[in-house]
Enzyme design. Structure first.
Site, PDB file in Angstrom:
ATOM      1  N   ASP A 103       0.832  -1.206  -0.047  1.00  0.00           N
ATOM      2  CA  ASP A 103       0.045  -0.171  -0.018  1.00  0.00           C
ATOM      3  C   ASP A 103       0.930   1.243   0.017  1.00  0.00           C
ATOM      4  OD1 ASP A 103      -1.931   2.080   0.481  1.00  0.00           O
ATOM      5  OD2 ASP A 103      -2.554   1.073   2.277  1.00  0.00           O
ATOM      6  N   ASP A 310      -0.131   7.753  -8.274  1.00  0.00           N
ATOM      7  CA  ASP A 310      -0.833   6.724  -7.571  1.00  0.00           C
ATOM      8  C   ASP A 310      -0.724   5.458  -8.636  1.00  0.00           C
ATOM      9  OD1 ASP A 310      -2.410   4.934  -6.173  1.00  0.00           O
ATOM     10  OD2 ASP A 310      -4.271   6.171  -6.395  1.00  0.00           O
TER      11      ASP A 310
END
Length: 427
Positions: A103, A310
């Site tokens: 993550d 991202d």
């Protein structure tokens, strides 16, 4: 009461990560992992078009979910479903395998532990703290506060974590220390003693039975990148294969990767004034053909740190006003009639045709310009070719599609992100 955290998941290219190190822990300059596109990995019979369609569908869903989150909402922006990077590490003495989601934004590495009052299903056994001689807890009190990190509190003399996510996933348990190991191809081991992580004993989540928790890859003090310290010099980089190529094996490297530097590399500063553990940069404009389209904010000018790098969302999400200008420029310069997307995922589509002339698109960052290939900006879904940008007012992100076939390097010390055009099949 413990605080909450805001995070963003790497969740559109689903991977199972097998770590390989180049040297023993005493002399490590970095180590590399293979990244596999999850849909292809778990269902090799999927067509290339279906893989792309599913990735875009998840990206659109994620943007829509984030739009429902109010500013400063005490939740974590995570869409978990089937969009996950999985990473294999070993915890404890003797060590046991842990498979968890990597993550880029979550503040804390955590895994499910015994004794567990509530846990979700997983293939691997739950981590047994009593079976490890190197496991430790962190004491706290008025004279010894817990680290001032998100989601950490001191209810009973021991530091606890309590983290909630927007999809109703949560983890509660003991803030702990343990020995973390990563095996190398040379049969040596990368090792971190006293690795800080959360031992989750009350958890809820959807990991498909594969993962047991989360491995933090962001820039905060709890992340694996930070805790590796001198072993990776607080640097990591990845190279993502285009979704429409066979094989779809990508790579992530922890440490200094010389290939990220050199001619052709564009280095962009991370923005100041934004949360330092996220990777925000300043996008000044997109150039569509010969048309410069500035990314202006509510102030009327370009706002610093207006977009986040991202890898976890497929599409690049932009504000409605900015997207509309890009859509108009593409429409004018394509000289072809618009057609609807049969999957109702993307707004601007043209009938698929070999003679279709699409304009070039360049991402103009503060620090340098990144020219996009056709497959970075447009996707073909069945009978149509579409502009692969999405719309969101609350989740502005530079997604994985525009990063494919680039070496993307993160340097936390220099606070930079680098882009270098690269054939990722050669990484």
């Amino acid at each position: 009461m413990a605080t909450y955290t805001v995070a963003c998941f790497l969740n559109s290219l689903l991977v199972f990560v097998i770590l390989t190190a180049f040297a023993a822990a005493q002399n490590v300059s970095g180590f590399t992992a293979n990244l596999y596109q999850r849909d292809a990995f778990y269902n090799p019979n999927l067509s290339q078009m279906e893989i792309i369609r599913q990735a875009i569908a998840r990206s659109v869903w994620r943007a829509n979910m984030s739009s429902s989150i109010m500013p400063n909402s005490p939740t974590t922006d995570i869409i978990r479903d089937t969009n996950q990077f999985f990473m294999k590490i070993r915890l404890g003495t003797p060590s046991v395998d842990i498979i968890a989601v990597v993550d880029t934004g979550s503040d804390l590495t955590w895994t499910q532990c015994l004794p567990c009052t509530r846990c979700f299903p997983q293939h691997q056994p739950l981590f047994n703290t009593q079976a490890s001689s190197s496991y430790g807890t962190i004491q706290c009190g008025p004279a010894r506060p817990c680290p001032p990190w998100n989601g950490i509190g001191c209810p009973d003399g021991l530091c606890h974590h309590d983290i909630h996510y927007v999809d109703r996933t949560h983890t509660r348990g003991l803030f702990s220390t343990e020995t973390l190991r990563m095996d190398s191809t040379a049969h040596s081991t990368v090792q971190i003693s006293n690795y800080i992580f959360g031992c989750g004993m009350d958890n809820k989540g959807r990991f498909g039975g594969i993962g047991s928790g989360v491995i933090s890859l962001e820039a905060g003090p709890e992340s694996i990148v930070t805790q590796l310290g001198h072993l990776n010099r607080r640097k990591f980089s990845y190279c993502l294969m285009p979704l429409d190529l066979p094989g779809r094996v990508s790579h992530i490297h922890f440490g200094d990767w010389a290939a990220v530097r050199g001619p052709g590399t564009i280095t962009v500063p991370l923005a100041s004034g934004r949360p330092e553990h996220f990777y925000h940069v300043t996008l000044e404009a997109f150039t569509v053909g010969s048309t410069w389209i500035p990314f202006t904010g509510h102030s009327g000018g370009v706002e610093q740190g207006n977009i986040m790098i991202d890898s976890g969302t497929t599409l690049t999400n932009l504000s409605r006003q900015f997207y509309a200008q890009i859509k108009q420029a593409v429409t004018i310069q394509t000289h072809a009639p618009e057609v609807p997307d049969p999957y109702r995922l993307l707004e601007l589509c043209f009938r698929k045709d070999r003679s279709l002339q699409l304009p070039s698109i360049v991402a103009n960052f503060k620090g340098g310009n990144v020219p996009l290939k056709r497959f970075n900006a447009f996707v073909t879904l069945g009978p149509v070719t579409c502009l692969a940008f999405g719309v969101s007012e609350s989740f502005i992100a530079y997604g994985s599609l525009v990063q494919q076939n680039f070496l993307v390097g993160f340097d936390q010390n220099a606070r930079t992100v680098s882009f270098k055009p690269f054939q990722c099949s050669h990484a």
